[in-house]
Design a protein around this motif. Structure first.
Motif, mmCIF file in Angstrom:
data_model
loop_
_atom_site.group_PDB
_atom_site.id
_atom_site.type_symbol
_atom_site.label_atom_id
_atom_site.label_comp_id
_atom_site.label_asym_id
_atom_site.label_seq_id
_atom_site.Cartn_x
_atom_site.Cartn_y
_atom_site.Cartn_z
ATOM 1 N N TRP A 40 47.331 28.185 42.023
ATOM 2 C CA TRP A 40 48.657 28.453 41.472
ATOM 3 C C TRP A 40 49.063 29.880 41.820
ATOM 4 C CZ3 TRP A 40 48.215 26.392 35.716
ATOM 5 C CH2 TRP A 40 48.154 24.985 35.744
ATOM 6 N N PRO A 41 50.352 30.140 42.014
ATOM 7 C CA PRO A 41 50.790 31.502 42.334
ATOM 8 C C PRO A 41 50.753 32.439 41.136
ATOM 9 C CG PRO A 41 52.675 30.054 42.123
ATOM 10 C CD PRO A 41 51.466 29.178 42.041
ATOM 11 N N ALA A 42 50.566 31.896 39.949
ATOM 12 C CA ALA A 42 50.482 32.692 38.725
ATOM 13 C C ALA A 42 49.423 32.074 37.825
ATOM 14 C CB ALA A 42 51.837 32.733 38.016
ATOM 15 N N LEU A 111 46.571 37.789 27.024
ATOM 16 C CA LEU A 111 45.111 37.734 27.016
ATOM 17 C C LEU A 111 44.576 36.819 28.112
ATOM 18 C CD1 LEU A 111 44.159 37.625 23.225
ATOM 19 C CD2 LEU A 111 43.682 39.459 24.860
ATOM 20 N N ALA A 112 45.244 35.692 28.311
ATOM 21 C CA ALA A 112 44.795 34.768 29.352
ATOM 22 C C ALA A 112 44.821 35.444 30.718
ATOM 23 C CB ALA A 112 45.674 33.513 29.354
ATOM 24 N N LYS A 113 45.855 36.212 30.955
ATOM 25 C CA LYS A 113 45.952 36.918 32.237
ATOM 26 C C LYS A 113 44.865 37.978 32.355
ATOM 27 C CE LYS A 113 49.248 39.170 35.318
ATOM 28 N NZ LYS A 113 50.669 39.602 35.488
ATOM 29 N N GLU A 114 44.631 38.721 31.271
ATOM 30 C CA GLU A 114 43.602 39.757 31.281
ATOM 31 C C GLU A 114 42.219 39.167 31.522
ATOM 32 O OE1 GLU A 114 43.842 41.825 27.608
ATOM 33 O OE2 GLU A 114 45.897 42.557 27.947
ATOM 34 N N LEU A 119 46.898 29.138 31.900
ATOM 35 C CA LEU A 119 47.645 28.653 30.741
ATOM 36 C C LEU A 119 48.661 27.611 31.191
ATOM 37 C CD1 LEU A 119 48.389 28.963 27.713
ATOM 38 C CD2 LEU A 119 49.962 30.783 28.394
ATOM 39 N N LEU A 120 48.584 26.420 30.615
ATOM 40 C CA LEU A 120 49.563 25.359 30.872
ATOM 41 C C LEU A 120 50.375 25.151 29.601
ATOM 42 C CD1 LEU A 120 50.691 23.015 32.641
ATOM 43 C CD2 LEU A 120 48.929 21.557 31.609
#
Length: 224
Positions: A40-42, A111-114, A119-120
């Motif tokens: 995924w791009p993000a 937090l998910a990014k860190e 995340l969906l």
């Protein structure tokens, strides 16, 4: 299996296996995104579309594929981010609609990014339509890829109706399905509703699901 046994199966849990998902022009883009993970791009993705369109099915498929924890409704409201932070994993949020806990969602998003987790988010409307008061959450959701699941074509509606009956361990004649479709609204919700009503009437009258029974169900629905 008797008619009574079949109708009682109305409350069996639906199946969400990847092999049961029916792809069509209305959901092809969403299906491709789920299969493209983790490229995924993000770190986040939003799927949006009407109730019953298959978002929950896709969330289960992705959760199994990614090892994500699936949360919906009250599960998300009761979710303990502190405990999750001790052992982070990807998260699938199903049926996230208005009003949403904006602070909690923003915190989870960050937090998910860190933690390099995915995340969906499944919702009925594009996040741009949400009434958000947190500018940071709004900007993050608007920058997140969002994929629409559109209203279905007849082929998909037919497949969904057959699957809904199969989830209750009921084999339905294609002649019955072909009779129903031109006589109901072209929507996921309408298909789900008519299947439920047919099961209820079959149980009450101890009859098989046939075209005469369908006529009675449709007449009752029209009168109500």
């Amino acid at each position: 299996m008797s008619v009574v046994q079949s109708a009682l199966n109305l409350h069996l849990a639906p199946t969400y296996h990847a092999g049961d998902f029916v792809a069509s022009s209305s959901n092809e883009a969403a299906w491709q995104w789920i299969n493209q993970w983790p490229q995924w791009p993000a770190h986040a993705l939003t799927l949006y579309g009407p109730l019953g369109c298959g978002k929950t099915h896709l969330a289960h498929i992705w959760a199994e594929k990614s090892g994500a924890q699936l949360l919906s409704g009250q599960q998300w409201d009761d979710f303990d981010l502190g405990r999750w932070h001790e052992k982070p994993c990807s998260i699938a949020l199903d049926q996230i609609n208005q009003p949403v806990n904006q602070k909690a969602l923003l915190h989870l998003y960050n937090l998910a990014k860190e933690q390099q987790q995915f995340l969906l988010i499944n919702t009925e409307t594009h996040p741009k339509m949400w009434e958000l008061t947190l500018a940071d959450l709004s900007s993050r959701l608007n920058a997140t890829p969002a994929v629409a699941i559109c209203q279905p074509d007849d082929a998909l509606l037919k497949a969904i109706m057959i699957k809904l009956f199969a989830d209750q361990q009921i084999m339905i004649s294609t002649n019955v399905v072909d009779y129903i479709l031109p006589r109901i609204d072209r929507s996921f919700a309408s298909v789900k509703h008519v299947v439920q009503k047919m099961n209820e009437l079959a149980l009450a009258k101890q009859r098989k699901i046939t075209i005469p029974l369908v006529r009675e169900v449709l007449a009752e629905m029209k009168d109500s």
